[in-house]
Write a protein that holds these residues in place. Structure first.
Motif, PDB file in Angstrom:
ATOM      1  N   GLU A   1       0.796  -1.227   0.000  1.00 54.83           N
ATOM      2  CA  GLU A   1       0.000   0.000   0.000  1.00 54.83           C
ATOM      3  C   GLU A   1       0.828   1.277   0.000  1.00 54.83           C
ATOM      4  OE1 GLU A   1      -3.124  -0.054  -0.633  1.00 54.83           O
ATOM      5  OE2 GLU A   1      -3.104  -2.254  -0.617  1.00 54.83           O
ATOM      6  N   VAL A   2       2.082   1.209   0.427  1.00 53.56           N
ATOM      7  CA  VAL A   2       2.902   2.431   0.421  1.00 53.56           C
ATOM      8  C   VAL A   2       3.859   2.475  -0.765  1.00 53.56           C
ATOM      9  CG1 VAL A   2       2.774   2.548   2.938  1.00 53.56           C
ATOM     10  CG2 VAL A   2       4.806   1.564   1.866  1.00 53.56           C
TER      11      VAL A   2
ATOM     12  N   LEU B   1       1.487   9.696   6.451  1.00 55.01           N
ATOM     13  CA  LEU B   1       0.964   8.331   6.484  1.00 55.01           C
ATOM     14  C   LEU B   1       0.625   7.988   7.923  1.00 55.01           C
ATOM     15  CD1 LEU B   1       0.469   5.444   5.291  1.00 55.01           C
ATOM     16  CD2 LEU B   1       2.894   4.981   5.780  1.00 55.01           C
TER      17      LEU B   1
ATOM     18  N   ALA C   1      -0.737   4.626   9.752  1.00 59.56           N
ATOM     19  CA  ALA C   1      -0.988   3.209   9.507  1.00 59.56           C
ATOM     20  C   ALA C   1      -1.364   2.520  10.808  1.00 59.56           C
ATOM     21  CB  ALA C   1       0.242   2.542   8.897  1.00 59.56           C
TER      22      ALA C   1
ATOM     23  N   THR D   1      -2.180   9.906   3.768  1.00 60.40           N
ATOM     24  CA  THR D   1      -2.788   8.585   3.581  1.00 60.40           C
ATOM     25  C   THR D   1      -3.103   7.944   4.922  1.00 60.40           C
ATOM     26  OG1 THR D   1      -1.630   8.196   1.487  1.00 60.40           O
ATOM     27  CG2 THR D   1      -2.379   6.249   2.687  1.00 60.40           C
TER      28      THR D   1
ATOM     29  N   LEU E   1      -4.105   4.239   6.421  1.00 62.66           N
ATOM     30  CA  LEU E   1      -4.117   2.807   6.119  1.00 62.66           C
ATOM     31  C   LEU E   1      -4.552   2.050   7.365  1.00 62.66           C
ATOM     32  CD1 LEU E   1      -3.439   0.361   4.294  1.00 62.66           C
ATOM     33  CD2 LEU E   1      -1.069   0.531   5.123  1.00 62.66           C
TER      34      LEU E   1
ATOM     35  N   VAL F   1      -8.403  -4.507   3.996  1.00 57.78           N
ATOM     36  CA  VAL F   1      -7.507  -3.363   3.785  1.00 57.78           C
ATOM     37  C   VAL F   1      -8.304  -2.125   3.399  1.00 57.78           C
ATOM     38  CG1 VAL F   1      -5.526  -2.489   2.484  1.00 57.78           C
ATOM     39  CG2 VAL F   1      -5.685  -4.929   3.042  1.00 57.78           C
TER      40      VAL F   1
ATOM     41  N   ARG G   1      -7.465   1.860   2.486  1.00 61.38           N
ATOM     42  CA  ARG G   1      -6.509   2.952   2.258  1.00 61.38           C
ATOM     43  C   ARG G   1      -7.262   4.145   1.698  1.00 61.38           C
ATOM     44  NH1 ARG G   1      -3.228   4.228  -2.281  1.00 61.38           N
ATOM     45  NH2 ARG G   1      -3.529   2.131  -3.140  1.00 61.38           N
TER      46      ARG G   1
ATOM     47  N   ARG H   1      -7.177   8.674   1.149  1.00 60.26           N
ATOM     48  CA  ARG H   1      -6.377   9.909   1.098  1.00 60.26           C
ATOM     49  C   ARG H   1      -7.243  11.078   1.552  1.00 60.26           C
ATOM     50  NH1 ARG H   1      -5.621  14.207  -2.398  1.00 60.26           N
ATOM     51  NH2 ARG H   1      -7.218  13.394  -3.810  1.00 60.26           N
TER      52      ARG H   1
END
Length: 200
Positions: free
Chosen positions: A31-32, A101, A103, A130, A132, A193, A195, A197
């Motif tokens: 994902e990154v 990010l 996560a 982002t 996640l 999952v 993800r 933005r």
């Protein structure tokens, strides 16, 4: 000490060799892969495998966890790996700043009335940043309750996604097979999952 904190301290302390494998969680590199390294926050970082991996990829990383036992192991692992990570002993509602990010893999973030935990998690993501969130799949609340917890009590992809308003773009929300084999006895053969933005 808060009950949850005491529980996690005891859980880590009872596994002298480490509670987890020390390997990066499989969805993270996927994902990154297309992101430019910036500031990253690993929520519930545990013994630090994901945070260390991100640092190795050029991210400036903060690892957040309630367990000082886990963070001590994480700091030692980071020294062995030759990377710098800032380790913070706190829950998500005590975290500050914004990150490119954020996560959270298999987060143990309990929900409470008013959802301050969710608001805190989303608020840590910078504009154009982002989020996640990865959980276990497929859903199996009966198995979870047999292990002493109810998934509905925690922040998971399926509870976070509906809260993302017009200022968010959901890029991925899917279940996919786990990268590594499922632990013996576990029905969770997939990762869930999410993800997203934060729009500029």
């Amino acid at each position: 000490m808060h009950d949850d904190v005491a529980e996690w301290e005891g859980r880590y302390a009872s596994h002298e060799g480490g509670l987890f494998s020390g390997n990066v969680n499989g969805p993270l590199p996927v994902e990154v892969a297309g992101l430019r390294p910036g500031r990253a926050l690993d929520v519930g970082c545990g013994e630090g495998a994901d945070a260390i991996w991100l640092a190795q990829q050029g991210w400036t990383v903060t690892g957040l966890d309630v367990s000082t036992v886990a963070l001590g192991r994480a700091a030692e692992a980071a020294r062995s790996a030759g990377v710098q990570v800032e380790w913070v002993a706190a829950g998500v509602t005590q975290a500050s700043g914004t990150f490119d990010l954020v996560a959270a893999h298999y987060p143990a973030i309990k929900r409470s009335p008013g959802e301050p935990e969710l608001a805190a998690l989303l608020g840590l993501v910078a504009v154009d940043g982002t989020l996640l969130v990865v959980g276990h799949g497929p859903p199996n609340p009966e198995f979870a309750r047999s292990r002493g917890f109810d998934p509905a009590d925690y922040l998971l992809p399926d509870t976070v996604a509906p809260a993302l308003g017009a200022d968010w773009e959901i890029l991925v929300h899917e279940q996919r097979p786990r990268v590594r084999p499922t632990p013996p006895g576990s029905p969770w053969t997939h990762d869930d999952v999410l993800r997203a933005r934060r729009r500029g």
